[in-house]
Design a protein around this motif. Sequence first.
Motif, PDB file in Angstrom:
ATOM      1  N   VAL A   1       0.858  -1.177   0.000  1.00 23.08           N
ATOM      2  CA  VAL A   1       0.000   0.000   0.000  1.00 23.08           C
ATOM      3  C   VAL A   1       0.901   1.236   0.000  1.00 23.08           C
ATOM      4  O   VAL A   1       1.767   1.379   0.862  1.00 23.08           O
ATOM      5  N   LEU A   2       0.706   2.104  -0.981  1.00 26.92           N
ATOM      6  CA  LEU A   2       1.407   3.374  -1.058  1.00 26.92           C
ATOM      7  C   LEU A   2       0.394   4.479  -0.785  1.00 26.92           C
ATOM      8  O   LEU A   2      -0.638   4.544  -1.450  1.00 26.92           O
ATOM      9  N   ARG A   3       0.702   5.311   0.215  1.00 29.31           N
ATOM     10  CA  ARG A   3      -0.237   6.384   0.559  1.00 29.31           C
ATOM     11  C   ARG A   3       0.524   7.578   1.110  1.00 29.31           C
ATOM     12  O   ARG A   3       1.088   7.504   2.199  1.00 29.31           O
ATOM     13  N   ASP A   4       0.545   8.644   0.326  1.00 30.94           N
ATOM     14  CA  ASP A   4       1.115   9.924   0.761  1.00 30.94           C
ATOM     15  C   ASP A   4       2.518   9.788   1.365  1.00 30.94           C
ATOM     16  O   ASP A   4       2.804  10.358   2.418  1.00 30.94           O
ATOM     17  N   GLY A   5       3.369   9.005   0.729  1.00 28.36           N
ATOM     18  CA  GLY A   5       4.742   8.857   1.175  1.00 28.36           C
ATOM     19  C   GLY A   5       5.005   7.719   2.142  1.00 28.36           C
ATOM     20  O   GLY A   5       6.148   7.443   2.485  1.00 28.36           O
ATOM     21  N   SER A   6       3.959   7.039   2.598  1.00 28.63           N
ATOM     22  CA  SER A   6       4.120   5.881   3.490  1.00 28.63           C
ATOM     23  C   SER A   6       3.878   4.601   2.719  1.00 28.63           C
ATOM     24  O   SER A   6       2.994   4.533   1.870  1.00 28.63           O
ATOM     25  N   LEU A   7       4.657   3.581   3.042  1.00 31.51           N
ATOM     26  CA  LEU A   7       4.569   2.286   2.383  1.00 31.51           C
ATOM     27  C   LEU A   7       4.362   1.223   3.448  1.00 31.51           C
ATOM     28  O   LEU A   7       5.039   1.238   4.483  1.00 31.51           O
ATOM     29  N   SER A   8       3.426   0.307   3.211  1.00 26.96           N
ATOM     30  CA  SER A   8       3.235  -0.844   4.090  1.00 26.96           C
ATOM     31  C   SER A   8       2.720  -2.000   3.253  1.00 26.96           C
ATOM     32  O   SER A   8       2.161  -1.804   2.184  1.00 26.96           O
ATOM     33  N   GLY A   9       2.933  -3.197   3.744  1.00 24.03           N
ATOM     34  CA  GLY A   9       2.457  -4.346   2.996  1.00 24.03           C
ATOM     35  C   GLY A   9       3.033  -5.629   3.532  1.00 24.03           C
ATOM     36  O   GLY A   9       3.578  -5.677   4.634  1.00 24.03           O
ATOM     37  N   GLY A  10       2.923  -6.681   2.723  1.00 29.39           N
ATOM     38  CA  GLY A  10       3.458  -7.956   3.151  1.00 29.39           C
ATOM     39  C   GLY A  10       2.998  -9.095   2.279  1.00 29.39           C
ATOM     40  O   GLY A  10       2.313  -8.923   1.281  1.00 29.39           O
ATOM     41  N   ASP A  11       3.428 -10.271   2.704  1.00 33.83           N
ATOM     42  CA  ASP A  11       3.062 -11.511   2.038  1.00 33.83           C
ATOM     43  C   ASP A  11       2.823 -12.563   3.111  1.00 33.83           C
ATOM     44  O   ASP A  11       2.684 -12.228   4.288  1.00 33.83           O
ATOM     45  N   SER A  12       2.810 -13.822   2.749  1.00 34.24           N
ATOM     46  CA  SER A  12       2.492 -14.869   3.716  1.00 34.24           C
ATOM     47  C   SER A  12       3.572 -15.082   4.767  1.00 34.24           C
ATOM     48  O   SER A  12       3.320 -15.715   5.788  1.00 34.24           O
ATOM     49  N   GLY A  13       4.752 -14.518   4.562  1.00 34.32           N
ATOM     50  CA  GLY A  13       5.823 -14.729   5.530  1.00 34.32           C
ATOM     51  C   GLY A  13       6.458 -13.483   6.102  1.00 34.32           C
ATOM     52  O   GLY A  13       7.096 -13.533   7.146  1.00 34.32           O
ATOM     53  N   SER A  14       6.303 -12.334   5.451  1.00 32.10           N
ATOM     54  CA  SER A  14       6.986 -11.114   5.878  1.00 32.10           C
ATOM     55  C   SER A  14       6.059  -9.907   5.792  1.00 32.10           C
ATOM     56  O   SER A  14       5.091  -9.913   5.050  1.00 32.10           O
TER      57      SER A  14
END
Length: 109
Positions: free
Chosen positions: A22-35
Amino acid sequence: MQNGIYCATFSITGESEASVVVLRDGSLSGGDSGSYYIGDYSVDSDNFQANVKIKVHTKNPELFYVFGDEEGEVIITGTATETSVTATGTSPQLEGITFDCILRLIAKQ
């Protein structure tokens, strides 16, 4: 570059892995099944740069983890459009190793 949910494909040594970012106003977050991933990004004209911390949350003994059980950092630089990024990543912890990264918008926010 639009705020939204992106499909992220990472390729290293011929192996590819996909996740959600997820990219939102300069912040990034996310993941997958392990990280999971947390960081920030910037876009200047069409130049994209992200600084991301990666942490394993669920270890699968059948997979190889580049950072082991530890948290790792990556720096991703590349070219952005309104809906995608084509980039290369490096890590201060993995000297001499690079990976390819493609982000593709799949949902606007």
